[in-house]
Scaffold this motif. Sequence first.
Motif, PDB file in Angstrom:
ATOM      1  N   HIS A 147       0.795  -1.223   0.000  1.00 18.08           N
ATOM      2  CA  HIS A 147       0.000   0.000   0.000  1.00 18.08           C
ATOM      3  C   HIS A 147       0.831   1.279   0.000  1.00 18.08           C
ATOM      4  CE1 HIS A 147       0.898  -0.891   4.163  1.00 18.08           C
ATOM      5  NE2 HIS A 147       0.395   0.242   4.584  1.00 18.08           N
ATOM      6  N   CYS A 148       2.154   1.164  -0.175  1.00 16.72           N
ATOM      7  CA  CYS A 148       2.966   2.371  -0.332  1.00 16.72           C
ATOM      8  C   CYS A 148       2.962   2.780  -1.806  1.00 16.72           C
ATOM      9  CB  CYS A 148       4.396   2.135   0.137  1.00 16.72           C
ATOM     10  SG  CYS A 148       5.428   3.621   0.030  1.00 16.72           S
ATOM     11  N   SER A 149       2.888   4.063  -2.055  1.00 16.59           N
ATOM     12  CA  SER A 149       2.787   4.536  -3.438  1.00 16.59           C
ATOM     13  C   SER A 149       4.031   4.222  -4.267  1.00 16.59           C
ATOM     14  CB  SER A 149       2.497   6.037  -3.465  1.00 16.59           C
ATOM     15  OG  SER A 149       3.482   6.762  -2.752  1.00 16.59           O
ATOM     16  N   ILE A 150       5.192   4.125  -3.623  1.00 16.28           N
ATOM     17  CA  ILE A 150       6.415   3.689  -4.303  1.00 16.28           C
ATOM     18  C   ILE A 150       6.988   2.560  -3.465  1.00 16.28           C
ATOM     19  CG2 ILE A 150       8.659   4.369  -5.247  1.00 16.28           C
ATOM     20  CD1 ILE A 150       7.693   7.288  -5.073  1.00 16.28           C
ATOM     21  N   ASN A 151       6.875   1.338  -3.941  1.00 16.84           N
ATOM     22  CA  ASN A 151       7.199   0.193  -3.083  1.00 16.84           C
ATOM     23  C   ASN A 151       8.261  -0.742  -3.652  1.00 16.84           C
ATOM     24  OD1 ASN A 151       5.697  -1.233  -5.007  1.00 16.84           O
ATOM     25  ND2 ASN A 151       3.850  -1.256  -3.729  1.00 16.84           N
ATOM     26  N   THR A 152       8.894  -0.361  -4.752  1.00 23.80           N
ATOM     27  CA  THR A 152       9.975  -1.180  -5.305  1.00 23.80           C
ATOM     28  C   THR A 152      11.140  -0.298  -5.727  1.00 23.80           C
ATOM     29  OG1 THR A 152       9.150  -1.057  -7.584  1.00 23.80           O
ATOM     30  CG2 THR A 152       8.353  -2.908  -6.214  1.00 23.80           C
ATOM     31  N   LEU A 153      12.296  -0.915  -5.827  1.00 23.25           N
ATOM     32  CA  LEU A 153      13.475  -0.223  -6.341  1.00 23.25           C
ATOM     33  C   LEU A 153      13.217   0.281  -7.754  1.00 23.25           C
ATOM     34  CD1 LEU A 153      16.500   0.559  -6.147  1.00 23.25           C
ATOM     35  CD2 LEU A 153      17.042  -1.755  -6.942  1.00 23.25           C
ATOM     36  N   ASP A 154      12.542  -0.526  -8.554  1.00 23.06           N
ATOM     37  CA  ASP A 154      12.263  -0.153  -9.945  1.00 23.06           C
ATOM     38  C   ASP A 154      11.543   1.189 -10.018  1.00 23.06           C
ATOM     39  OD1 ASP A 154      12.034  -3.037  -9.238  1.00 23.06           O
ATOM     40  OD2 ASP A 154      12.142  -3.341 -11.399  1.00 23.06           O
ATOM     41  N   GLY A 155      10.497   1.342  -9.199  1.00 22.29           N
ATOM     42  CA  GLY A 155       9.719   2.568  -9.221  1.00 22.29           C
ATOM     43  C   GLY A 155      10.509   3.767  -8.751  1.00 22.29           C
ATOM     44  N   ALA A 156      11.236   3.601  -7.641  1.00 21.12           N
ATOM     45  CA  ALA A 156      12.025   4.707  -7.102  1.00 21.12           C
ATOM     46  C   ALA A 156      13.109   5.135  -8.085  1.00 21.12           C
ATOM     47  CB  ALA A 156      12.641   4.298  -5.763  1.00 21.12           C
ATOM     48  N   TYR A 157      13.762   4.155  -8.702  1.00 19.99           N
ATOM     49  CA  TYR A 157      14.832   4.461  -9.653  1.00 19.99           C
ATOM     50  C   TYR A 157      14.283   5.188 -10.876  1.00 19.99           C
ATOM     51  CZ  TYR A 157      18.803   3.664 -12.816  1.00 19.99           C
ATOM     52  OH  TYR A 157      19.842   3.820 -13.699  1.00 19.99           O
ATOM     53  N   ASP A 173      17.594  -0.121   0.776  1.00 20.07           N
ATOM     54  CA  ASP A 173      17.372  -0.760   2.067  1.00 20.07           C
ATOM     55  C   ASP A 173      17.129  -2.249   1.842  1.00 20.07           C
ATOM     56  OD1 ASP A 173      15.641  -1.890   4.244  1.00 20.07           O
ATOM     57  OD2 ASP A 173      15.818   0.127   5.078  1.00 20.07           O
ATOM     58  N   CYS A 174      17.935  -3.092   2.483  1.00 25.16           N
ATOM     59  CA  CYS A 174      17.833  -4.541   2.261  1.00 25.16           C
ATOM     60  C   CYS A 174      16.438  -5.068   2.560  1.00 25.16           C
ATOM     61  CB  CYS A 174      18.866  -5.275   3.124  1.00 25.16           C
ATOM     62  SG  CYS A 174      20.578  -4.870   2.722  1.00 25.16           S
ATOM     63  N   PHE A 175      15.833  -4.606   3.648  1.00 27.17           N
ATOM     64  CA  PHE A 175      14.497  -5.070   4.009  1.00 27.17           C
ATOM     65  C   PHE A 175      13.472  -4.707   2.941  1.00 27.17           C
ATOM     66  CE2 PHE A 175      10.319  -4.209   5.826  1.00 27.17           C
ATOM     67  CZ  PHE A 175      10.018  -5.426   6.411  1.00 27.17           C
ATOM     68  N   HIS A 176      13.504  -3.467   2.480  1.00 27.09           N
ATOM     69  CA  HIS A 176      12.517  -3.039   1.500  1.00 27.09           C
ATOM     70  C   HIS A 176      12.730  -3.711   0.146  1.00 27.09           C
ATOM     71  CE1 HIS A 176      10.623  -0.386   4.247  1.00 27.09           C
ATOM     72  NE2 HIS A 176      11.627   0.460   4.327  1.00 27.09           N
ATOM     73  N   LEU A 177      13.962  -4.031  -0.191  1.00 26.06           N
ATOM     74  CA  LEU A 177      14.210  -4.820  -1.401  1.00 26.06           C
ATOM     75  C   LEU A 177      13.528  -6.181  -1.293  1.00 26.06           C
ATOM     76  CD1 LEU A 177      18.022  -4.144  -1.996  1.00 26.06           C
ATOM     77  CD2 LEU A 177      16.157  -3.345  -3.455  1.00 26.06           C
ATOM     78  N   ASN A 181       9.951  -8.024  -3.185  1.00 30.35           N
ATOM     79  CA  ASN A 181      10.647  -8.734  -4.267  1.00 30.35           C
ATOM     80  C   ASN A 181      11.146  -7.788  -5.352  1.00 30.35           C
ATOM     81  OD1 ASN A 181      10.678 -11.418  -3.422  1.00 30.35           O
ATOM     82  ND2 ASN A 181       8.595 -11.801  -4.170  1.00 30.35           N
ATOM     83  N   SER A 182      11.820  -6.717  -4.948  1.00 29.10           N
ATOM     84  CA  SER A 182      12.389  -5.805  -5.937  1.00 29.10           C
ATOM     85  C   SER A 182      13.390  -6.536  -6.823  1.00 29.10           C
ATOM     86  CB  SER A 182      13.087  -4.631  -5.249  1.00 29.10           C
ATOM     87  OG  SER A 182      12.165  -3.646  -4.840  1.00 29.10           O
ATOM     88  N   ASN A 183      13.548  -6.027  -8.004  1.00 29.09           N
ATOM     89  CA  ASN A 183      14.463  -6.607  -8.985  1.00 29.09           C
ATOM     90  C   ASN A 183      15.905  -6.250  -8.628  1.00 29.09           C
ATOM     91  OD1 ASN A 183      15.797  -7.554 -11.243  1.00 29.09           O
ATOM     92  ND2 ASN A 183      15.023  -5.934 -12.598  1.00 29.09           N
ATOM     93  N   LEU A 184      16.614  -7.170  -7.979  1.00 29.00           N
ATOM     94  CA  LEU A 184      17.980  -6.884  -7.537  1.00 29.00           C
ATOM     95  C   LEU A 184      18.917  -6.651  -8.712  1.00 29.00           C
ATOM     96  CD1 LEU A 184      18.514  -9.366  -4.550  1.00 29.00           C
ATOM     97  CD2 LEU A 184      17.653  -7.019  -4.535  1.00 29.00           C
ATOM     98  N   ALA A 185      18.641  -7.284  -9.844  1.00 28.68           N
ATOM     99  CA  ALA A 185      19.516  -7.111 -11.009  1.00 28.68           C
ATOM    100  C   ALA A 185      19.563  -5.659 -11.469  1.00 28.68           C
ATOM    101  CB  ALA A 185      19.050  -8.013 -12.144  1.00 28.68           C
TER     102      ALA A 185
END
Length: 280
Positions: A147-157, A173-177, A181-185
């Motif tokens: 429910h966060c408006s920006i919840n992945t690395l992809d979106g923030a980047y 942030d390791c926890f938020h990644l 299931n943010s895309n670590l690649a």
Amino acid sequence: MKIAFNQATTLKSSTLYDDLRFCEANGYDFIEIRIDKLKEYLIDHTVEELKQFFRHSHIKPLSFNAIEFFTFQPDTTFNLMKEDVRIVESVGKEIGCDLVVVVPTFDIGDVTWSKIKEETKTRLHEFLTLTEASNFRFALEFVGYPHCSINTLDGAYEIVKEVSNNRVGLVVDCFHLYAMNSNLALLNEISKEQIFLFHIDDAEDIPAGVIRDHQRVWPGDGVIDLERIIKLVQATGFDGPASIELFRPEYWELEPEECIKQGKAKTEFVLKTLQIKVKN
């Protein structure tokens, strides 16, 4: 890699005054100062006292944390947030800290991604204009909750790229990644200049999308693939500290110095196990 302490880890048990003393005594290199803790500190202390502490101590300020839920707010609310930016900008100038974390808003309803990007970029540009004279910087922190408006690395980047200003970067942030299931690649594409902060933490074995902050645990005590994340972050050329940030009520029940001591020992052990040099 040096080690920092984020005051969320002792959120309910300590003060800025005590965290500074205990972090210094336990050999931390940096501290992330919570804005609420800073305001409490300034009731009985002065900015000059804080400045003198850092001048004569090994530990240094890393960031102010955080301007929370800065998007999709009425102007009156956002103007109060701008006042907080002015406060930390002013204090930061005195103590040598030019960075504040900004956290997007939760529970915004059925809003399109295009609208989320537009709103976030607009508010970031307002912060940039406000602090143009000082070159104050803003670290955008996505939160790995559905429910966060920006919840992945992809979106923030994506937003950081579109803002395209060297005063706006990312919190990794390791926890938020892990939590969404943010895309670590994607870390292979991000430059070191775009990573402003690196938060180290771990998590219980709870599925992505369900896990929450209170299920964070000390680095090395959980299931997050810290080795992969840290090595990907370092491969960008990022040479900043690993900042310990947990929101675990169980740890808030510890004596603050014991909590701070445990955090340092756990993090050092993980880094050394991964053969990552801990810098002094």
